[in-house]
Design a protein around this motif. Structure first.
Motif, PDB file in Angstrom:
ATOM      1  N   LEU A  51      24.691  53.091 -36.407  1.00  0.00           N
ATOM      2  CA  LEU A  51      23.341  53.636 -36.266  1.00  0.00           C
ATOM      3  C   LEU A  51      22.421  53.235 -37.416  1.00  0.00           C
ATOM      4  O   LEU A  51      21.205  53.322 -37.290  1.00  0.00           O
ATOM      5  N   PHE A  52      22.984  52.797 -38.533  1.00  0.00           N
ATOM      6  CA  PHE A  52      22.142  52.363 -39.654  1.00  0.00           C
ATOM      7  C   PHE A  52      21.568  50.968 -39.426  1.00  0.00           C
ATOM      8  O   PHE A  52      20.482  50.655 -39.921  1.00  0.00           O
ATOM      9  N   ALA A  67      13.448  48.690 -25.022  1.00  0.00           N
ATOM     10  CA  ALA A  67      14.492  48.180 -24.132  1.00  0.00           C
ATOM     11  C   ALA A  67      15.693  47.668 -24.939  1.00  0.00           C
ATOM     12  O   ALA A  67      16.855  47.940 -24.596  1.00  0.00           O
ATOM     13  N   THR A  68      15.424  46.953 -26.015  1.00  0.00           N
ATOM     14  CA  THR A  68      16.512  46.427 -26.851  1.00  0.00           C
ATOM     15  C   THR A  68      17.314  47.560 -27.477  1.00  0.00           C
ATOM     16  O   THR A  68      18.551  47.510 -27.547  1.00  0.00           O
ATOM     17  N   SER A  69      16.627  48.592 -27.935  1.00  0.00           N
ATOM     18  CA  SER A  69      17.310  49.736 -28.527  1.00  0.00           C
ATOM     19  C   SER A  69      18.218  50.421 -27.516  1.00  0.00           C
ATOM     20  O   SER A  69      19.359  50.781 -27.822  1.00  0.00           O
ATOM     21  N   ALA A  70      17.703  50.601 -26.280  1.00  0.00           N
ATOM     22  CA  ALA A  70      18.499  51.253 -25.235  1.00  0.00           C
ATOM     23  C   ALA A  70      19.740  50.432 -24.876  1.00  0.00           C
ATOM     24  O   ALA A  70      20.814  50.981 -24.623  1.00  0.00           O
ATOM     25  N   LEU A  71      19.595  49.113 -24.879  1.00  0.00           N
ATOM     26  CA  LEU A  71      20.715  48.250 -24.487  1.00  0.00           C
ATOM     27  C   LEU A  71      21.758  48.092 -25.587  1.00  0.00           C
ATOM     28  O   LEU A  71      22.933  47.867 -25.309  1.00  0.00           O
ATOM     29  N   THR A  72      21.341  48.204 -26.842  1.00  0.00           N
ATOM     30  CA  THR A  72      22.247  47.872 -27.944  1.00  0.00           C
ATOM     31  C   THR A  72      22.705  49.071 -28.760  1.00  0.00           C
ATOM     32  O   THR A  72      23.532  48.903 -29.656  1.00  0.00           O
ATOM     33  N   VAL A 108      17.168  57.360 -25.922  1.00  0.00           N
ATOM     34  CA  VAL A 108      16.268  56.345 -26.494  1.00  0.00           C
ATOM     35  C   VAL A 108      15.022  56.173 -25.624  1.00  0.00           C
ATOM     36  O   VAL A 108      13.893  56.179 -26.120  1.00  0.00           O
ATOM     37  N   LEU A 109      15.224  56.016 -24.317  1.00  0.00           N
ATOM     38  CA  LEU A 109      14.093  55.778 -23.414  1.00  0.00           C
ATOM     39  C   LEU A 109      13.188  57.006 -23.319  1.00  0.00           C
ATOM     40  O   LEU A 109      11.953  56.886 -23.308  1.00  0.00           O
ATOM     41  N   GLY A 110      13.789  58.190 -23.225  1.00  0.00           N
ATOM     42  CA  GLY A 110      12.985  59.400 -23.125  1.00  0.00           C
ATOM     43  C   GLY A 110      12.164  59.655 -24.370  1.00  0.00           C
ATOM     44  O   GLY A 110      11.013  60.096 -24.301  1.00  0.00           O
ATOM     45  N   PHE A 119      12.177  50.387 -31.987  1.00  0.00           N
ATOM     46  CA  PHE A 119      13.597  50.064 -32.098  1.00  0.00           C
ATOM     47  C   PHE A 119      14.358  51.092 -32.948  1.00  0.00           C
ATOM     48  O   PHE A 119      15.544  51.339 -32.739  1.00  0.00           O
ATOM     49  N   PHE A 120      13.661  51.722 -33.920  1.00  0.00           N
ATOM     50  CA  PHE A 120      14.358  52.622 -34.840  1.00  0.00           C
ATOM     51  C   PHE A 120      14.459  54.051 -34.318  1.00  0.00           C
ATOM     52  O   PHE A 120      15.288  54.841 -34.783  1.00  0.00           O
ATOM     53  N   LEU A 121      13.618  54.434 -33.337  1.00  0.00           N
ATOM     54  CA  LEU A 121      13.497  55.842 -32.951  1.00  0.00           C
ATOM     55  C   LEU A 121      14.798  56.440 -32.423  1.00  0.00           C
ATOM     56  O   LEU A 121      15.247  57.496 -32.879  1.00  0.00           O
TER      57      LEU A 121
END
Length: 554
Positions: A352-353, A341-346, A160-162, A395-397
């Motif tokens: 995934l949907f 950051a939220t995507s990486a944490l959650t 996610v971060l990369g 967030f979606f990536l």
């Protein structure tokens, strides 16, 4: 490594996919170093094009070009960036990550250095095309560095971060590029870009990626396929980038390029479909799962065009300068970072949907809020809505990428196909969004302008008073009453055009909200259907009476 035979890896070191680095254990300081270099590489790859996009009007003056000619700069970048994914994966697999890293970073530094000596439009377009090729390589390289920074259990967070780090380049470029222009005009941008390229080159030489397996992958027919598909995709990108500027039905080259792109893309896919060892797995790409994933990515990227084509364009239509939009760009950057950051944490591979649905819901809310703008709307009135859009945009990536890579892991031969699919959908989604929204805005502006002008008549005392007021504003400079009256009419016409633009942008914002809501409903229905069918086919738990001998009840 100097041989093509796969190495014997420890279980925790084994590369997850062909062409990716091994993942040995690292100390905490080294993991931190990998994370910082990964962030630097990803930003460097994205900043090149972002600096140009954020400063097109200033570069237009420096190069003495028209608006249509300047549109070729970002178009050339996308044309080559999309196509290079066809070759990059196999290049890594056959020649190794070290050669991949060093060749493309040195090329990037040389091309950036060449930017300093660009004095005409054709040279600038050629340099942007070269940057597109290198940018595709750097985005993959940044992702691999970020993966080294996290232990195996957090591999998805690293993904996610990369992947999302490069998305921060555009809001960053808008923040500080104006200061760079003051250093040495347009060369200030290129000097900064050269400095970033050299810094990245030094960091990558100091901190190398672990080796991976190498395989002989290239075949002669790969290059024929690449030439055909790359040309077809490049023509399609050119049409989408310049269609609304040269106008779709007026420039003959648009029709010719569109027809040629369709023919070339179909020819390339036909060659791949009938190969025994294809570069692109056309049957896999044509499966329902991959088509739905591609459509979802394209639709979400179209919604994301609200920020660049919608909000920024709306503010510029109200004559807001870059300096006045500075605080809005800060909010966009903070929203992107928060979403990342939220995507990486959650992120959760079982759900995934949900991030896709949440992203679309947030972007729909932000677009509806923007659709109530007027000529008194200022950047501070759009802080919350643009934060929601920026948050949803990053967030979606990660979950989208994981949805695809999960299917690649079952058959690594699909890696090239997925890389091409994801890259094309990301870029074409943005281009289609900008083309659709830009065209829609122009059409609606003409519609609203026609409606407004129909009701403007000098028989209306309010219109006459407005014309007189506009003329009196320049009374101290113009003595002739007829010229003052003409100036008042021009002032009223300018106000009418501004109001038509405001109404048109409100229509654009509402269209984006509709696309977001429809996409969200479609993904929600799909997720519910998958959930119900999965539960329906799940085997019933075994009872103790039918357990085989020696089995234990769980």
């Amino acid at each position: 490594m100097d041989h093509y035979a796969p190495r014997d890896w420890q279980p925790h070191e084994r590369p997850s996919l062909p062409g990716s680095p091994s993942t040995p254990l690292h100390s905490t300081p080294k993991r931190l170093a990998y994370a910082l270099v990964g962030l630097l590489v990803a930003l460097t790859g994205g900043l090149g094009n972002s600096l140009v996009i954020a400063n097109l009007p200033y570069l237009q003056g420096a190069l003495g070009a028209t608006t249509a000619e300047m549109a070729w700069l970002p178009a050339a970048y996308v044309m080559t960036n999309v196509s290079m994914n066809l070759l990059l994966v196999k290049f890594r697999q056959q020649f190794g990550l070290r050669a991949f890293t060093e060749v493309f970073l040195v090329l990037y530094a040389l091309v950036t250095f060449g930017h300093l000596f660009v004095n005409d439009l054709s040279s600038a377009i050629a340099v942007r095309a070269a940057h597109g090729m290198v940018g595709a390589a750097l985005s993959s390289l940044g992702l691999y560095y970020m993966i080294q920074a996290f232990p195996a259990k957090w591999r998805m967070k690293a993904l996610v971060l990369g992947l999302g780090a490069s998305q921060l380049a555009l809001p960053l470029a808008r923040l500080f590029s104006e200061d760079l222009m003051q250093i040495a005009e347009w060369r200030g941008l290129y000097l900064f870009e050269l400095g970033m390229a050299l810094l990245t080159l030094g960091c990558v030489f100091l901190l190398k990626l672990p080796p991976g397996d190498r395989f002989k992958t290239f075949e002669k027919l790969d290059f024929l396929t690449f030439a055909i598909l790359a040309t077809g995709v490049a023509l399609l990108c050119a049409v989408l980038s310049l269609g609304r500027i040269d106008w779709w039905l007026e420039a003959p080259w648009i029709g010719i390029a569109s027809a040629a792109s369709i023919a070339l893309i179909l020819a390339g896919l036909a060659i791949e479909h009938n190969r025994s060892n294809p570069l692109l797995m056309t049957r896999w790409l044509g499966s329902g799962v991959m088509i739905r994933l591609a459509l979802a990515v394209i639709l979400i990227r179209m919604v994301l065009s609200e920020q660049s084509t919608g909000a920024v364009g709306f503010m510029q239509a109200l004559n807001m300068s870059s300096q006045q939009l500075h605080s809005l760009y800060v909010v966009m950057l903070l929203g992107s970072i928060a979403g990342l950051a939220t995507s990486a944490l959650t992120i959760d591979p079982k759900h995934l949907f949900m991030p896709l649905i949440v992203s679309l819901a947030l972007m729909a809310v932000g677009s509806v809020m923007d659709s109530y703008s007027n000529n008194l709307t200022r950047p501070e009135n759009m802080y919350f809505s643009q934060f929601l859009l920026a948050f949803g945009g990053t967030f979606f990536l990660g979950p989208t990428m994981v949805l695809g890579t999960r299917r690649v892991l079952t058959n690594p031969r699909n890696l090239v196909s997925f890389s091409v699919l994801f890259g094309i959908c990301q870029n074409l989604g943005g281009l289609i969004g900008a083309a659709l929204l830009g065209t829609f805005q122009i059409v609606r502006e003409k519609f609203h302008s026609s409606n407004i002008v129909e009701h403007l008549t000098m028989m209306d005392p309010r219109v006459a008073a407005r014309v007189q007021s506009g003329g009196n504003a320049v009374g101290s400079m113009i003595a002739d009453p007829s010229l003052r009256n003409l100036q008042g009419i021009r002032s009223l016409a300018t106000a009418a055009t501004r109001e038509a633009n405001v109404l048109a942008y409100n229509d654009v914002f509402m269209l984006i909200a509709v696309i977001a809501v429809l996409t969200m409903i479609w993904i929600s229905i799909r997720a519910l259907w998958l959930m119900s069918t999965t539960q329906a086919v799940a085997p019933a738990p075994a009872t103790p009476s039918v357990q085989p001998s020696g089995a234990t009840s769980s």
